[in-house]
Design an enzyme around this catalytic site. Structure first.
Site, PDB file in Angstrom:
ATOM      1  N   GLU A 168      -9.336  10.150  -3.435  1.00 48.15           N
ATOM      2  CA  GLU A 168      -9.731  10.760  -4.701  1.00 48.15           C
ATOM      3  C   GLU A 168     -10.734   9.769  -5.291  1.00 48.15           C
ATOM      4  O   GLU A 168     -10.339   8.712  -5.805  1.00 48.15           O
ATOM      5  CB  GLU A 168      -8.540  10.950  -5.641  1.00 48.15           C
ATOM      6  CG  GLU A 168      -8.936  11.626  -6.935  1.00 48.15           C
ATOM      7  CD  GLU A 168      -7.782  11.735  -7.929  1.00 48.15           C
ATOM      8  OE1 GLU A 168      -7.726  12.727  -8.670  1.00 48.15           O
ATOM      9  OE2 GLU A 168      -6.945  10.809  -7.965  1.00 48.15           O
ATOM     10  N   ASP A 223      -4.604   8.533  -4.437  1.00 54.82           N
ATOM     11  CA  ASP A 223      -4.817   8.871  -5.829  1.00 54.82           C
ATOM     12  C   ASP A 223      -5.661   7.797  -6.520  1.00 54.82           C
ATOM     13  O   ASP A 223      -5.421   6.589  -6.337  1.00 54.82           O
ATOM     14  CB  ASP A 223      -3.451   8.997  -6.518  1.00 54.82           C
ATOM     15  CG  ASP A 223      -3.559   9.312  -7.990  1.00 54.82           C
ATOM     16  OD1 ASP A 223      -4.030  10.412  -8.314  1.00 54.82           O
ATOM     17  OD2 ASP A 223      -3.181   8.450  -8.806  1.00 54.82           O
TER      18      ASP A 223
END
Length: 737
Positions: free
Chosen positions: A379, A343
C-alpha cells in the site's frame, strides 16, 4: 521450576517436542522474569539469568504446548529518555505464536494515572491483559504444495475472515466467522466459481480491540491494530485459543491450496496497538521502547507518527527489522502463506525520516531467499510528509494502484478530461512502472477495497453516511468519486436500478479487462451494501458482513464470466507493456499491438484526447502481439479484441474499423445485456448505449489438428500406395449393391 540455560535463538517460545526454550530481546533491561500462568491465573515467576547479545533466555524442560506466559521487565522508567520499563506491567512476548485474552482497558495497563500523564502507576496489569501461549509447531500438511500462480494469471479477492463467513447459510454456525469458515467447501466453491486465484485476508495477526471503541459499543472490526506479529488472531478460531488457532489457520491454508487458491496476508508492521505516550503498555513499550518505536528527537516522551495511529515502528533499528523479517519468514515457512500486502508500506521505507526506496527493509527483503520469492504488495502511501509513493517501490514489488481506482471511477461517472489517464490505467500504468523496469503486474488494480464504498454503494450514494460510527460524520473519505445516478441510497425507481446494475457491470468489466492484476472486494460480486458507510472499521455487525441470502446472482455470473474471459485470453493479461509497434501477421498487413480509436473508427490524434467526445473511446487489442512463448516454445497468439467505452449519458455510434481481413466481429461482453448474437463486419456501425461497455472479438479460425496416431499413419500410407499385393477388394456395401 527446573530451568536450563537454553539458547538465544530462535526468539520467542519454542517447543521442541520435549520442553520449551524462551528467548526475549531487550537492550535496556536490567532484569527479566518469565511469568507462567496456570488455568486459574496463578503466576509463577522464573528469572532469566542467561543473556547473550541482549537476548535473555532459558530452557524449561517441563513446559508443554498450551502453557500461558508473559514477561516482567525491570529497568529504568524515564519517559524523557525513551525508557518505559515497569515490572508491574505484564508484557506480551513480541514473538508469541499464539495469544489468549484481550486487554480490558483497566487503569493498570497504563504506566500513568488517568488525567495525569506525568505520574507513575504501579498497579499490576496481570489479569487485565493478554498472555502468550506455547504452541505445538508440528502439523500434518499432507503434501501441501503452494499453487504459485504467476502474477499475470492472478485474480485477487480481498476478504475479511469474519465478514465473509459470518452469515453464510451453508457454513455450520459454530464455524462462521472463523478460519474454518473460510476453509468450508461452500466458500471455496464460490471462490473457484468466480475464478479467484488468491484470497487476500485482512489482518489476521493478533490485534487489540480499542477500549475507546468498546466504550461506544463498537469494536475494531478491520484489525489494523496489531500487537503480535507471529500469532493468528485468536477470535477467528472456532476450535479455541490455546494454540488451536495455529492448527486451524494451517488447516485453512491447506484447504485453499488444495483448491488452487493462494493465501495473501494483509500485514501491519508500520505501527502497533500501543499507541502514543498516552497508550497502554502491553508489550514493546515495556520491553525496549526506544528500540521498537521511532521517538521524537527533541523529547523522547513522544512518538514520531506517520501512520495516524500514535506510533511508527522503528525500521531503523536492526532488532525491529529482525522481528519483521523473522515474522515474514515464519508465515511463509511455518504457515505456508503465499504473499503479503503491506499496510501503509511507505512507513517501512522511512529508515530515517524521508521515504527511501533503498532503505534497509527493502534491502533485507531483496536478499532474503524466502521472503523475496513470494508475492509482495505495497500500500504505497502513509500520512507522513512525502508519503504518497504510488509507482516508486522497488522492481520486486507490486502496488495497490490508487490512481487506477480514481481514474476509472472518474471516467464512468462522466468526469471531463480524464480520457488520457484512463487509457494509461487501462493498459497497465506504464507511466508509473515502465521506467523502473517493472511490468504491468506491478499494478494491483482495484475499483473498491475495504476502505471506502462497496461497489453497490459507489453507484448508489453521492455522500458518505457514517453516522453509525459515532464520529459525527468526520471519519472516512469525503471525496469518493461516486455517483448515485439520480437518488441517494435505496430507490424503487426501476430506471435508476437498471442504471446502477449496469454501472456495476461497467466497473467489473473494466477491472477484469485491464492490464495488471485485478483485485475484487469481497461481496462486490454479490451486490453487497454498507448503506453508504465508507469506513466500517468499527462495525463488526450485519452492516459490514456479507449477506449471502440476498446475493445478486446475475452479477455473480457476470463476474465469473469476465474472469473466465480474462483467463482464456492472454490479450488481457500481457506480461509486457504495449509499445504501439506493428506486429507481423500470417495474413494481411502488420497491425499495431494496440490502437486507440475515435468512435468513427479512425485513429485518435493528440488533439482528440481533449475533444468533445472525451467520454467515449475505442481500443483495438491485437492478439498477434502477445509477448512470450508457450511451453513448446511457440509464439503465443490470441484472438484480437475491440473495446468500446461510452461514459456519456446518451448512446454513441461506434464504427468497427477496417482491420485488413477480419470481417466478422462477435460481441462477447455487453454491459447492457441488449446486444444480439449476430456478428459485426468491418465498417459497420454499432450503437453503444449510454454508460455502457461493449467488447467484440475477432475469432481466430482453429486449424484442424493432425492425427498422429499409428492407425492414422498406416491408413495414410495405404491410401498413398494402393491395395497391398494379394489383398481382396473390399465388399460392396448393401446400399450400392
Amino acid at each position: 521450576m527446573i530451568t536450563w540455560p537454553g539458547t538465544p535463538y530462535p526468539l520467542g517460545a519454542t517447543f521442541d517436542g520435549s520442553g520449551t526454550n524462551f528467548a526475549v530481546y531487550s537492550e535496556a533491561a536490567k532484569k527479566v522474569e518469565l511469568c507462567l500462568f496456570d488455568a486459574n491465573g496463578v503466576e509463577t515467576r522464573v528469572e532469566l539469568l542467561e543473556v547473550d547479545a541482549f537476548v535473555w533466555h532459558a530452557y524449561l524442560p517441563s513446559v508443554q504446548p498450551g502453557q500461558r506466559y508473559g514477561y516482567r521487565v525491570h529497568g529504568e522508567y524515564a519517559p524523557e529518555k525513551g525508557l518505559r520499563m515497569n515490572p508491574a506491567k505484564l508484557l506480551l512476548d513480541p514473538y508469541a505464536k499464539a495469544t489468549t485474552g484481550q486487554p480490558d482497558g483497566d487503569q493498570s495497563l497504563f504506566t500513568y494515572d488517568f488525567g495525569d500523564p506525568d505520574s507513575r502507576n504501579d498497579d499490576d496489569s496481570a489479569g487485565h491483559t493478554m498472555l502468550g501461549v506455547v504452541v505445538n509447531p508440528f502439523f500434518d500438511w499432507a503434501g501441501d504444495r503452494a499453487p504459485k500462480t504467476p502474477y499475470a494469471q492472478t485474480v485477487i479477492y480481498e476478504a475479511h475472515v469474519k465478514g465473509l463467513t459470518e452469515l453464510h447459510p451453508d457454513v455450520p454456525e459454530a464455524e462462521r466467522g472463523s478460519y474454518s469458515g473460510i476453509a468450508h467447501p461452500a466458500v471455496i466453491e464460490h471462490l473457484k466459481h468466480l475464478g479467484v486465484t488468491a484470497i487476500e485476508l485482512m489482518p489476521v495477526h493478533q490485534f487489540v480491540n480499542d477500549s475507546t471503541l468498546v466504550e461506544k459499543g463498537l469494536s475494531n472490526y478491520w484489525g489494523y491494530n496489531t500487537i503480535a506479529f507471529f500469532a493468528p488472531h485468536a477470535s477467528y478460531a472456532a476450535a479455541g485459543e490455546l494454540g488451536q488457532q495455529v492448527q486451524e489457520f494451517k488447516s485453512m491454508v491447506r484447504a485453499l491450496h488444495a483448491a488452487g487458491i493462494e493465501v495473501i496476508l494483509d500485514v501491519v508492521y508500520n505501527h502497533t496497538a500501543e499507541g502514543n505516550h498516552l497508550g497502554p503498555t502491553l508489550s514493546f513499550k515495556g520491553i525496549d521502547n526506544a528500540s521498537y518505536y521511532r521517538l521524537v528527537d527533541d523529547d523522547k516522551r513522544f512518538y514520531y507518527d506517520t501512520t495516524g495511529t500514535g506510533n511508527s515502528f522503528n525500521v531503523g533499528n536492526p532488532h525491529a527489522l529482525q522481528l519483521i523479517m523473522d515474522s515474514l519468514r515464519y508465515w511463509v515457512t511455518e504457515m505456508h502463506v503465499d504473499g503479503f500486502r503491506f499496510d501503509l508500506a511507505a512507513t517501512l521505507a522511512r529508515e530515517f525520516y524521508e521515504v527511501d526506496r533503498l532503505s534497509a527493509f527493502f534491502e533485507l527483503v531483496q536478499q532474503d531467499p524466502i521472503v523475496s520469492q513470494v508475492k509482495l504488495i505495497a500500500e504505497p502511501w502513509d500520512v507522513g510528509p512525502g508519503g504518497y509513493q504510488v509507482g516508486n517501490f522497488p522492481p520486486q514489488w507490486s502496488e495497490w494502484n490508487g490512481k487506477y481506482r480514481d481514474q476509472v471511477r472518474d471516467f464512468w461517472r462522466g468526469e471531463p478530461a480524464t480520457l488520457g489517464e484512463f487509457a494509461s490505467r487501462l493498459t497497465g500504468s506504464a507511466d508509473l512502472y515502465a521506467l523502473s523496469g517493472r511490468r504491468p503486474v506491478a499494478s494491483i488494480n482495484f475499483v473498491t477495497a475495504h476502505d471506502g464504498f462497496t461497489l453497490a454503494d459507489l453507484v448508489s450514494y453521492n455522500e458518505k453516511h457514517n453516522e453509525a460510527n459515532g464520529e459525527d460524520g468526520n471519519d472516512g473519505e469525503s471525496h469518493n468519486r461516486s455517483y448515485n445516478l439520480g437518488a441517494e441510497g435505496p430507490t424503487d425507481d426501476a430506471g435508476i436500478q437498471r442504471e446502477r446494475a449496469k454501472q456495476q457491470r461497467n466497473f467489473i468489466a473494466t477491472l477484469l479487462l485491464s492490464q495488471g492484476v485485478p483485485m475484487i472486494l469481497h461481496g462486490d460480486e454479490l451486490g453487497r451494501s454498507q448503506q453508504g458507510n465508507n469506513n466500517v472499521y468499527a462495525q463488526d455487525s450485519e452492516l459490514s458482513w456479507v449477506h449471502w441470502d440476498i446475493a445478486d446472482r446475475p452479477l455473480i455470473e457476470f463476474t465469473a464470466a469476465l474472469v473466465r474471459l480474462r483467463a482464456e485470453h492472454p490479450t488481457f493479461r500481457r506480461s509486457r507493456f504495449f509499445d504501439g509497434h506493428p506486429v507481423e501477421r500470417d495474413e494481411g498487413a502488420p497491425l499495431p499491438d494496440i490502437a486507440w480509436l475515435r468512435p468513427d473508427g479512425s485513429l485518435m490524434k493528440p488533439a482528440d484526447w481533449d475533444a468533445g467526445f472525451g467520454k467515449s473511446i475505442a481500443v483495438f487489442l491485437n492478439g498477434d502481439g502477445i509477448a512470450g512463448r508457450d511451453a513448446r516454445g511457440e509464439p503465443i497468439v490470441d484472438d484480437s479484441f475491440l473495446l468500446f467505452f461510452n461514459a456519456h449519458d446518451e448512446p454513441v455510434d461506434f464504427t468497427v474499423p477496417d482491420d485488413d481481413g477480419r470481417s466478422a466481429w462477435e460481441i462477447v461482453v455487453d454491459t447492457t445485456g441488449l446486444s444480439s448474437d449476430e456478428s459485426r463486419a468491418s465498417g459497420q456501425t454499432v450503437p453503444v448505449e449510454g454508460r455502457s461497455l461493449l467488447v467484440l472479438c475477432a475469432r481466430r479460425e482453429e486449424e484442424p489438428e493432425t492425427d498422429h496416431s499409428v492407425a492414422a499413419s498406416l491408413s495414410s500410407l495405404a491410401a498413398q500406395s494402393g491395395p497391398a499385393p494379394g489383398s481382396q477388394p473390399a465388399p460392396a456395401s448393401k446400399s450400392s449393391s
